[in-house]
Motif scaffolding. Structure first.
Motif, mmCIF file in Angstrom:
data_model
loop_
_atom_site.group_PDB
_atom_site.id
_atom_site.type_symbol
_atom_site.label_atom_id
_atom_site.label_comp_id
_atom_site.label_asym_id
_atom_site.label_seq_id
_atom_site.Cartn_x
_atom_site.Cartn_y
_atom_site.Cartn_z
ATOM 1 N N GLU A 1 -44.882 51.171 43.449
ATOM 2 C CA GLU A 1 -44.564 51.059 42.018
ATOM 3 C C GLU A 1 -44.114 49.901 41.279
ATOM 4 N N GLY A 2 -43.140 49.393 41.893
ATOM 5 C CA GLY A 2 -42.194 48.314 41.555
ATOM 6 C C GLY A 2 -43.184 47.041 41.535
ATOM 7 N N MET A 3 -43.814 46.970 42.772
ATOM 8 C CA MET A 3 -44.733 45.778 43.116
ATOM 9 C C MET A 3 -45.780 45.837 42.186
ATOM 10 N N LEU A 4 -46.367 46.907 41.659
ATOM 11 C CA LEU A 4 -47.481 47.064 40.875
ATOM 12 C C LEU A 4 -47.104 46.664 39.442
ATOM 13 N N ARG A 5 -45.558 47.096 38.900
ATOM 14 C CA ARG A 5 -45.323 46.524 37.723
ATOM 15 C C ARG A 5 -45.186 45.153 37.589
ATOM 16 N N ARG A 6 -44.392 44.426 38.848
ATOM 17 C CA ARG A 6 -44.437 43.230 38.799
ATOM 18 C C ARG A 6 -45.924 42.354 38.531
ATOM 19 N N GLU A 7 -46.694 42.810 39.165
ATOM 20 C CA GLU A 7 -47.997 42.155 39.533
ATOM 21 C C GLU A 7 -48.730 42.106 38.148
ATOM 22 N N THR A 8 -48.437 43.329 37.580
ATOM 23 C CA THR A 8 -49.412 43.516 36.146
ATOM 24 C C THR A 8 -48.755 43.006 35.032
ATOM 25 N N LEU A 9 -47.464 42.432 35.054
ATOM 26 C CA LEU A 9 -46.812 41.813 34.029
ATOM 27 C C LEU A 9 -47.739 40.800 33.297
ATOM 28 N N GLY A 10 -47.887 40.931 31.911
ATOM 29 C CA GLY A 10 -48.486 39.941 31.350
ATOM 30 C C GLY A 10 -50.073 40.026 31.211
ATOM 31 N N TRP A 11 -50.744 41.254 31.869
ATOM 32 C CA TRP A 11 -52.230 41.563 31.997
ATOM 33 C C TRP A 11 -52.529 41.535 30.326
ATOM 34 N N GLU A 12 -53.690 41.220 30.084
ATOM 35 C CA GLU A 12 -54.189 41.192 28.832
ATOM 36 C C GLU A 12 -54.443 42.384 28.084
ATOM 37 N N THR A 13 -54.786 43.529 29.070
ATOM 38 C CA THR A 13 -54.789 44.894 28.353
ATOM 39 C C THR A 13 -53.770 45.847 28.892
ATOM 40 N N PRO A 14 -53.236 46.959 28.079
ATOM 41 C CA PRO A 14 -52.326 47.751 28.542
ATOM 42 C C PRO A 14 -52.544 48.336 29.825
ATOM 43 N N VAL A 15 -51.431 48.537 30.589
ATOM 44 C CA VAL A 15 -51.717 49.235 32.087
ATOM 45 C C VAL A 15 -50.739 50.428 32.203
ATOM 46 N N SER A 16 -51.023 51.604 32.381
ATOM 47 C CA SER A 16 -50.126 52.614 32.473
ATOM 48 C C SER A 16 -49.876 52.919 33.961
ATOM 49 N N ILE A 17 -48.734 52.491 34.576
ATOM 50 C CA ILE A 17 -48.635 52.904 36.051
ATOM 51 C C ILE A 17 -48.070 54.151 36.307
ATOM 52 N N ILE A 18 -48.567 55.221 36.910
ATOM 53 C CA ILE A 18 -48.268 56.540 37.103
ATOM 54 C C ILE A 18 -47.908 56.983 38.434
ATOM 55 N N THR A 19 -47.041 57.628 38.527
ATOM 56 C CA THR A 19 -46.345 58.142 39.939
ATOM 57 C C THR A 19 -46.304 59.582 39.908
ATOM 58 N N ASP A 20 -46.449 60.266 38.837
ATOM 59 C CA ASP A 20 -46.443 61.848 38.547
ATOM 60 C C ASP A 20 -47.639 62.525 39.017
ATOM 61 N N PRO A 21 -47.893 63.185 40.023
ATOM 62 C CA PRO A 21 -49.019 63.680 40.804
ATOM 63 C C PRO A 21 -50.035 64.595 39.458
ATOM 64 N N GLU A 22 -49.457 65.092 38.657
ATOM 65 C CA GLU A 22 -50.049 65.993 37.642
ATOM 66 C C GLU A 22 -50.682 65.001 36.663
ATOM 67 N N MET A 23 -49.902 63.852 36.104
ATOM 68 C CA MET A 23 -50.445 62.946 35.226
ATOM 69 C C MET A 23 -51.587 62.258 35.976
ATOM 70 N N LYS A 24 -51.541 61.964 37.040
ATOM 71 C CA LYS A 24 -52.781 61.157 37.793
ATOM 72 C C LYS A 24 -53.917 61.964 37.574
ATOM 73 N N LEU A 25 -53.981 63.263 37.641
ATOM 74 C CA LEU A 25 -55.082 64.128 37.428
ATOM 75 C C LEU A 25 -55.594 64.108 35.770
ATOM 76 N N ASN A 26 -54.643 64.168 35.007
ATOM 77 C CA ASN A 26 -55.001 63.785 33.804
ATOM 78 C C ASN A 26 -55.722 62.528 33.350
ATOM 79 N N ALA A 27 -55.153 61.288 34.191
ATOM 80 C CA ALA A 27 -55.517 60.189 33.872
ATOM 81 C C ALA A 27 -57.088 60.041 34.552
ATOM 82 N N PHE A 28 -57.499 60.828 35.755
ATOM 83 C CA PHE A 28 -58.335 60.905 36.224
ATOM 84 C C PHE A 28 -59.539 61.558 35.287
ATOM 85 N N ALA A 29 -59.106 62.718 34.517
ATOM 86 C CA ALA A 29 -59.999 63.548 33.623
ATOM 87 C C ALA A 29 -60.296 62.638 32.510
ATOM 88 N N ALA A 30 -59.466 61.652 31.894
ATOM 89 C CA ALA A 30 -59.738 60.881 31.102
ATOM 90 C C ALA A 30 -60.603 59.551 31.282
#
Length: 399
Positions: A247-276
């Motif tokens: 998680e920490g690595m991805l947060r560092r690597e995606t800092l400054g990306w042009e579009t919003p990035v939501s980094i998710i570690t919660d398994p339930e929210m991952k399934l919600n992300a897939f559904a969306a």
């Protein structure tokens, strides 16, 4: 406290080894199911992660040390890997469990099992060697099946096509189904409301892998692909489901990306992300099965060390790399490996998925889910029953 510790030590011990995140999840579910079926009859120890720790397993060492993928990527880690193998074997011999249950991570677990087999004479009684998640002999190096069959007492496979590779060499093998077949469906509205994403915004899931090496190789290409997509679809939100270890690595690597990035570690929210998600761009691996079951149109990519790629070209069955494709016997998700894994190729494939949705994935998802639940039974329940029977009776079962 002393009485509790003495009682725990008196119970038959099961030693569980999981070398990576997916195995840790399987191990935790298995331990939970054995406890449910046998209450406090067994105690557990071994090598695992956060999920197994929640079931009371104190890991011998952090499993993050084993998160390596690729032939040549493994080389620098060999000294530490060999040290951990010998430490694990010594721990097993000292603790004298009734069974060792190893899960995936073949470079580690099979070497441990082989050494335990050789050292059985040092134990008061035989330690049963049971492995979950068969080596992918159907994808590369099928000759491994014969060697593995000489080591194990029983093999539990996740896919229905795997047992014949091992039973022909005399290894009792059972298809137990895949735990992902129990995966529930997420809710698009929950994800959008939680992350304040309106309905007009296109959500794309990016999954660049769960190992640092995978992320280093794939994320720059994924970023360049996203830059191309933003020119065509300026209103994009990125969901990036991942595991805590990177998680920490991805947060560092995606800092400054042009579009919003939501980094998710919660398994339930991952399934919600897939559904969306309208589409996903993912590293090859178990996540392709998750995406198929969640009915997310997906494009699959992978890169390894160039030397590993050259060897893999001759050794790997590329038609078997993407699990949904292998299970269905046809392309469900397109795969872009190594030199074909370019931003432009991935952009074109993703655009096609967005612009031309089909119902094919719904049918494939239902078929795969049914395929991975033998007799409608959950995999952890079947695995727990087999392990309990094997430990208590000393018999092996095959199906």
């Amino acid at each position: 406290m002393i009485a509790e510790t003495t009682e725990k030590l008196a119970r038959p011990l099961i030693y569980v080894i999981a070398g990576e995140v997916s195995g840790d999840i399987i191990g935790a579910r298995l331990i939970r199911e054995i406890k449910r079926l046998q209450k406090d009859k067994f105690s557990f120890t071994g090598v695992g992660g956060d999920q197994m720790a929640s079931e009371g397993v104190q890991s011998l060492f952090p499993i993050s040390e084993m998160a390596v993928m690729g032939i040549f990527e493994l080389v620098p880690h060999v000294p530490n890997l060999m040290r951990r193998i010998h430490e694990t074997v010594q721990d097993i011999i000292a603790k004298k469990p009734v069974a060792v249950i190893s899960i995936d991570s073949k470079a580690f677990t099979m070497r441990v099992a082989k050494l335990i087999q050789k050292k059985q004479k040092e134990c008061d009684k035989e330690i049963k060697l049971i492995h979950m998640v068969a080596p992918t002999v159907w994808a590369w190096r099928p000759g491994r099946a014969k060697n593995i069959s000489k080591i194990l007492d029983h093999l539990l496979t996740l896919f229905p096509f795997e047992p014949p590779f091992f039973t022909r060499h005399g290894l009792p093998t059972t298809f137990i189904g895949h735990p992902l077949a129990e995966q529930p469906v997420g809710f698009s509205s929950v994800y959008r409301n939680t992350h304040d994403v309106d309905e007009a915004t296109e959500i794309i899931s990016l999954l660049p892998g769960s190992r640092p090496g995978e992320i280093k190789r794939l994320l720059p290409t994924f970023k360049k692909t996203l830059d191309l997509l933003l020119k065509k679809y300026p209103n994009i939100h990125i969901a990036m489901p991942t595991v805590v270890s990177v998680e920490g690595m991805l947060r560092r690597e995606t800092l400054g990306w042009e579009t919003p990035v939501s980094i998710i570690t919660d398994p339930e929210m991952k399934l919600n992300a897939f559904a969306a998600s309208s589409v996903a761009l993912a590293a090859s691996g178990t996540v392709t099965l998750e995406l198929a079951l969640a009915q997310v149109p997906s494009v699959i990519a992978y890169k390894v060390n160039p030397l590993s790629a050259i060897m893999g070209y001759f050794l790997v069955n590329r038609d078997a790399v993407v699990l949904p494709n292998k299970l269905m016997g046809k392309e469900i998700f397109p795969l872009y490996l190594q030199w074909k894994c370019t931003p432009y190729n991935l952009y074109k494939a993703i655009t096609q998925k967005i612009e031309n949705p089909t119902d094919q994935l719904i049918e494939a998802s239902d078929a795969i889910r049914n395929m991975l639940r033998p007799n409608g039974q959950a995999s952890q329940n079947l695995a727990a029953q087999i392990i309990i029977n094997l430990v208590e009776s000393g018999k092996t079962l095959s199906r």
